[in-house]
Scaffold this motif. Structure first.
Motif, PDB file in Angstrom:
ATOM      1  N   SER A 144       0.815  -1.217   0.000  1.00  0.00           N
ATOM      2  CA  SER A 144       0.000   0.000   0.000  1.00  0.00           C
ATOM      3  C   SER A 144       0.848   1.266   0.000  1.00  0.00           C
ATOM      4  O   SER A 144       0.367   2.335  -0.385  1.00  0.00           O
ATOM      5  CB  SER A 144      -0.939   0.001   1.210  1.00  0.00           C
ATOM      6  N   GLY A 145       2.091   1.163   0.428  1.00  0.00           N
ATOM      7  CA  GLY A 145       2.980   2.316   0.414  1.00  0.00           C
ATOM      8  C   GLY A 145       3.723   2.509  -0.891  1.00  0.00           C
ATOM      9  O   GLY A 145       4.580   3.394  -0.987  1.00  0.00           O
ATOM     10  N   HIS A 146       3.393   1.713  -1.901  1.00  0.00           N
ATOM     11  CA  HIS A 146       4.106   1.781  -3.186  1.00  0.00           C
ATOM     12  C   HIS A 146       3.138   1.947  -4.364  1.00  0.00           C
ATOM     13  O   HIS A 146       3.440   1.489  -5.474  1.00  0.00           O
ATOM     14  CB  HIS A 146       4.928   0.509  -3.394  1.00  0.00           C
ATOM     15  N   LEU A 147       2.010   2.583  -4.135  1.00  0.00           N
ATOM     16  CA  LEU A 147       0.987   2.652  -5.181  1.00  0.00           C
ATOM     17  C   LEU A 147       1.388   3.593  -6.315  1.00  0.00           C
ATOM     18  O   LEU A 147       2.082   4.598  -6.119  1.00  0.00           O
ATOM     19  CB  LEU A 147      -0.346   3.106  -4.588  1.00  0.00           C
ATOM     20  N   ALA A 148       0.920   3.279  -7.505  1.00  0.00           N
ATOM     21  CA  ALA A 148       1.183   4.097  -8.686  1.00  0.00           C
ATOM     22  C   ALA A 148       0.591   5.490  -8.509  1.00  0.00           C
ATOM     23  O   ALA A 148      -0.473   5.644  -7.891  1.00  0.00           O
ATOM     24  CB  ALA A 148       0.576   3.434  -9.920  1.00  0.00           C
ATOM     25  N   PRO A 149       1.243   6.514  -9.047  1.00  0.00           N
ATOM     26  CA  PRO A 149       0.631   7.842  -9.034  1.00  0.00           C
ATOM     27  C   PRO A 149      -0.672   7.826  -9.832  1.00  0.00           C
ATOM     28  O   PRO A 149      -0.827   7.037 -10.773  1.00  0.00           O
ATOM     29  CB  PRO A 149       1.688   8.727  -9.688  1.00  0.00           C
ATOM     30  N   ASP A 150      -1.597   8.669  -9.450  1.00  0.00           N
ATOM     31  CA  ASP A 150      -2.926   8.652 -10.066  1.00  0.00           C
ATOM     32  C   ASP A 150      -2.874   8.750 -11.587  1.00  0.00           C
ATOM     33  O   ASP A 150      -3.671   8.106 -12.289  1.00  0.00           O
ATOM     34  CB  ASP A 150      -3.790   9.790  -9.509  1.00  0.00           C
ATOM     35  N   HIS A 151      -1.952   9.537 -12.125  1.00  0.00           N
ATOM     36  CA  HIS A 151      -1.940   9.756 -13.578  1.00  0.00           C
ATOM     37  C   HIS A 151      -1.448   8.538 -14.360  1.00  0.00           C
ATOM     38  O   HIS A 151      -1.618   8.497 -15.579  1.00  0.00           O
ATOM     39  CB  HIS A 151      -1.114  10.992 -13.947  1.00  0.00           C
ATOM     40  N   TRP A 152      -0.841   7.558 -13.680  1.00  0.00           N
ATOM     41  CA  TRP A 152      -0.439   6.322 -14.359  1.00  0.00           C
ATOM     42  C   TRP A 152      -1.195   5.102 -13.832  1.00  0.00           C
ATOM     43  O   TRP A 152      -1.038   4.005 -14.359  1.00  0.00           O
ATOM     44  CB  TRP A 152       1.059   6.034 -14.189  1.00  0.00           C
ATOM     45  N   ALA A 153      -2.003   5.272 -12.809  1.00  0.00           N
ATOM     46  CA  ALA A 153      -2.571   4.141 -12.077  1.00  0.00           C
ATOM     47  C   ALA A 153      -3.348   3.180 -12.965  1.00  0.00           C
ATOM     48  O   ALA A 153      -4.256   3.588 -13.698  1.00  0.00           O
ATOM     49  CB  ALA A 153      -3.478   4.656 -10.962  1.00  0.00           C
ATOM     50  N   PRO A 154      -3.022   1.875 -12.897  1.00  0.00           N
ATOM     51  CA  PRO A 154      -3.773   0.872 -13.659  1.00  0.00           C
ATOM     52  C   PRO A 154      -5.186   0.714 -13.096  1.00  0.00           C
ATOM     53  O   PRO A 154      -5.387   0.711 -11.872  1.00  0.00           O
ATOM     54  CB  PRO A 154      -2.964  -0.421 -13.459  1.00  0.00           C
TER      55      PRO A 154
END
Length: 236
Positions: A144-154
């Motif tokens: 949970s501390g390594h989530l993709a930034p919103d603009h790239w999020a799958p």
């Protein structure tokens, strides 16, 4: 690099050994992406046995929607990512091989390709062995501390998914350790991000997260170490 269909078949046999043998005995792991991918093998010089293998395919812009990972994740945001994107898949090591130099050589090969082709993003599905969510809950929570930034999020595309956030409070124990797969640990150590959910893949009997590694974000010291290894004349 695989030179012919025989080399590809050898890689497929190792993939079966690593991913399927416990359920299906001997055979080959084959899918439609093999025909359009490049295959890399790490072999033992005296015996020519395949110790490690993986496959690669390059995408740009909206073409990423035809990738292996796009079967399970909505990758439309990544279509705006600048530069070539390299999908790394079916990465596996022979279960009987415990030499860390084998994986080092594999990463040297990846580094050479990334630099030669100007790749800006390395991505793929990082798998946990076994599709049992409870077994992997503590490890999933640590992501949970390594989530993709919103603009790239799958986004979600698979029929069965597991949110990472609810597992953030799950504590590990001797019976259920927070153990992440070696490949995923390597990605995270270089600054990778992951999807906010895991996919349950019944066919492969795995859970996996979409992992993205922005090449420009790799810590400089780590990048220098990888390039030094890739430049070693013994890596061929």
């Amino acid at each position: 690099m695989a030179r012919d269909e025989c080399d590809v078949a050898r890689a497929q046999a190792l993939r079966h050994l690593a991913f399927h043998r416990a359920r299906d005995g001997d055979g080959r792991d084959v899918d439609r992406f093999d025909a359009t991918s490049r295959h890399v093998l790490v072999t033992d010089a005296p015996t020519d046995a395949v110790l490690c293998c993986f496959r690669l395919q390059t995408y740009q812009a909206a073409a990423i929607e035809s990738s292996y990972a796009a079967q399970y994740y909505d990758l439309h945001r990544l279509a705006a990512f600048p530069g070539p994107m390299l999908e790394l898949g079916r990465f596996c090591v022979n279960p009987g091989c415990h030499d860390p130099d084998v994986v080092r050589l594999a990463w040297a090969a990846v580094t050479r390709i990334v630099d030669a082709e100007g790749v800006t993003l390395l991505f793929g599905c990082s798998s946990f062995a076994g599709a049992d969510v409870a077994r992997h809950a503590p490890a999933l929570g640590t992501l949970s501390g390594h989530l993709a930034p919103d603009h790239w999020a799958p986004g979600r595309r698979a029929p069965e998914t597991v949110d990472l956030a609810p597992h953030a409070s799950v504590r590990s124990s001797p019976a259920i350790p927070a153990a992440k797969p070696a490949l995923l640990r390597t990605y995270l150590g270089m600054g990778a991000w992951v999807s906010d959910h895991a996919v349950i893949d019944r066919e492969m009997d795995t859970l996996h997260v979409l992992t993205g590694l922005e090449i420009a974000a790799i810590p400089p010291a780590r990048a220098r170490a990888l390039r030094a290894l890739a430049g070693d004349r013994t890596v061929d």
